[in-house]
Design an enzyme around this catalytic site. Structure first.
Site, PDB file in Angstrom:
ATOM      1  NE  ARG A  55      -2.548   1.048   3.412  1.00 22.50           N
ATOM      2  CZ  ARG A  55      -3.200   0.815   4.537  1.00 22.50           C
ATOM      3  NH1 ARG A  55      -4.439   0.255   4.457  1.00 22.50           N
ATOM      4  NH2 ARG A  55      -2.665   0.736   5.737  1.00 22.50           N
TER       5      ARG A  55
ATOM      6  CE  LYS B 214      -2.672   4.294   7.363  1.00 24.11           C
ATOM      7  NZ  LYS B 214      -4.121   4.555   7.401  1.00 24.11           N
TER       8      LYS B 214
ATOM      9  CD  GLU C  21     -11.778   6.052   4.066  1.00 26.16           C
ATOM     10  OE1 GLU C  21     -11.251   5.193   4.843  1.00 26.16           O
ATOM     11  OE2 GLU C  21     -11.111   6.438   2.920  1.00 26.16           O
TER      12      GLU C  21
HETATM   13  C1  LIG Z   1      -5.396   3.850   7.715  1.00 27.62           C
HETATM   14  C2  LIG Z   1      -6.921   4.351   7.417  1.00 27.62           C
HETATM   15  C3  LIG Z   1      -7.836   3.277   7.409  1.00 27.62           C
HETATM   16  C4  LIG Z   1      -7.481   1.897   7.922  1.00 27.62           C
HETATM   17  O1  LIG Z   1      -6.615   1.041   7.232  1.00 27.62           O
HETATM   18  P1  LIG Z   1      -6.063  -0.215   7.910  1.00 27.62           P
HETATM   19  O2  LIG Z   1      -5.103  -0.729   6.921  1.00 27.62           O
HETATM   20  O3  LIG Z   1      -7.184  -1.218   8.382  1.00 27.62           O
HETATM   21  O4  LIG Z   1      -5.269   0.178   9.177  1.00 27.62           O
HETATM   22  C5  LIG Z   1      -9.268   3.531   6.664  1.00 27.62           C
HETATM   23  N1  LIG Z   1      -9.101   4.869   6.251  1.00 27.62           N
HETATM   24  C6  LIG Z   1      -8.228   5.658   6.244  1.00 27.62           C
HETATM   25  C7  LIG Z   1      -8.579   6.872   5.885  1.00 27.62           C
HETATM   26  C8  LIG Z   1      -6.850   5.510   6.716  1.00 27.62           C
HETATM   27  O5  LIG Z   1      -6.210   6.512   6.657  1.00 27.62           O
END
Ligand SMILES: *Cc1c(COP(=O)(O)O)cnc(C)c1O
Length: 332
Positions: free
Chosen positions: A78, A179, A213
């Site tokens: 990722r 991210k 989300e």
């Molecule tokens: C990190 C994150 C998540 C969750 O990702 P995981 O890999 O499950 O920790 C979901 N949404 C956002 C915006 C994030 O930054």
């Protein structure tokens, strides 16, 4: 031996960190530095033009003393994807994994017992000291990894009140899969407003009614025997926990459906007894206790299935259930 759990999540760090530089068109060998400070040019690209992304994953001390990391290769992949979209140099998977493993080994004595863990925060920044590069990528970069002993982020029985937001978006739609800190800055005004006006702990972003989300976690509706969540698009972050929960749920006999759904469908389902959960590395699964739809609070009647799914995942992490998907990387 009991190891202290810091009171504030992410406030204490292992003394050293691995740093891997990208210079002259190539990734350099890892160097270990103090994690107390980092020397950067004040004109560094990341500080001006947002060439920054990060990851979050955990290492656990299992009951038999073994130390494991949970799905690190998914986080590495990722970050490579985030780097690609941000035009940052793409970290090399093997050197990245080696640095993670070595860091966890060095910090092993600081990892608290279950249900606490060691949170790992790989960070990638563009370092060109040239403020004229507003519209050009950074040719140099640093990848470094912080390690932070953390307690159980999840508190059983604490309220998880979610404000449903249909007007504002979390971040620019083409950046959703990245991210990066910029997306958190983008969501901050709505998150602060939700806290101040409703005492909400998170904002569920649903532009034009499309349930996506929250600011920092993915969202899954549990309607009877079916898990419903948005299919992977560019607009939101593809969580490792989301994927893990869907995988485990299928094995537990749930029907897993990845499709778009609307706020009105969500509201009707919750009023009819459905559950909902937030997923993310820090808390794994947080069952929602209430939603605010257009100023009106609606209680979620049960958190039972969410809690059971949470246990199914944490049991794998702490070695209490078989790791049948090969998610754990043994460190020492
Ligand atoms: C990190 C994150 C998540 C969750 O990702 P995981 O890999 O499950 O920790 C979901 N949404 C956002 C915006 C994030 O930054």
């Amino acid at each position: 031996m009991s190891r202290p759990v810091p009171a504030v999540f992410g406030s204490v760090f292992h003394a050293e960190m691995p740093v891997i530089a990208f210079q002259n068109g190539a990734w350099q060998p890892v160097e270990w530095q103090s994690s107390q400070d980092l020397t950067l040019a004040p004109g560094a690209h990341a500080l001006h033009y947002g060439s920054e992304c990060f990851e979050g994953l955990k290492a656990f001390r299992q009951a038999d003393g073994k130390i494991v990391m949970f799905r690190p290769t998914a986080n590495i992949a990722r970050m490579q994807q985030s780097a690609d979209i941000l035009h940052l140099p793409k970290p090399e998977a093997e050197a990245f994994l080696d640095a993670l493993i070595e860091l966890v080994k060095r910090a092993a004595d600081e990892i608290p017992d279950a249900p606490a863990a060691l949170y790992l925060r790989p960070t990638l920044i563009g370092t060109d000291p040239i403020i004229g590069k507003a519209g050009a990528p950074s040719d140099t970069a640093l990848l470094y990894i912080l390690a932070s002993p953390v307690g159980d982020y999840f508190k059983v029985g604490s309220p998880v009140k979610i404000l449903v937001e249909t007007e504002n978006i979390r971040c620019a739609p083409h950046m959703g899969r990245v991210k990066c800190g910029g997306n958190y800055a983008s969501a901050m005004p709505w998150v602060l407003k939700a806290k101040a006006e409703y005492g909400a702990s998170q904002v569920l972003f649903c532009p034009n009614g499309d349930v996506q989300e929250t600011g920092a976690s993915n969202f899954i509706l549990i309607n009877g025997n079916e898990l419903i969540t948005k299919p992977l698009t560019d607009e939101f972050l593809h969580g490792v926990t989301r994927d893990s929960v869907l995988t485990v749920a299928k094995d537990l006999g749930y029907k897993v459906t990845e499709r778009n759904f609307t706020v009105s469908e969500l509201k009707a389902a919750i009023e009819n007894g459905a559950e909902a959960v937030l997923t993310g590395t820090a808390a794994v699964i947080s069952p929602v206790t209430s939603f605010i739809f257009e100023g009106q609070e609606v209680e979620v009647k049960s958190q039972e299935r969410g809690n059971a799914l949470r246990k199914a995942i944490t049991d794998i992490q702490f070695g209490l259930a078989e790791d049948k998907y090969g998610w754990l990387v043994e460190v020492c």
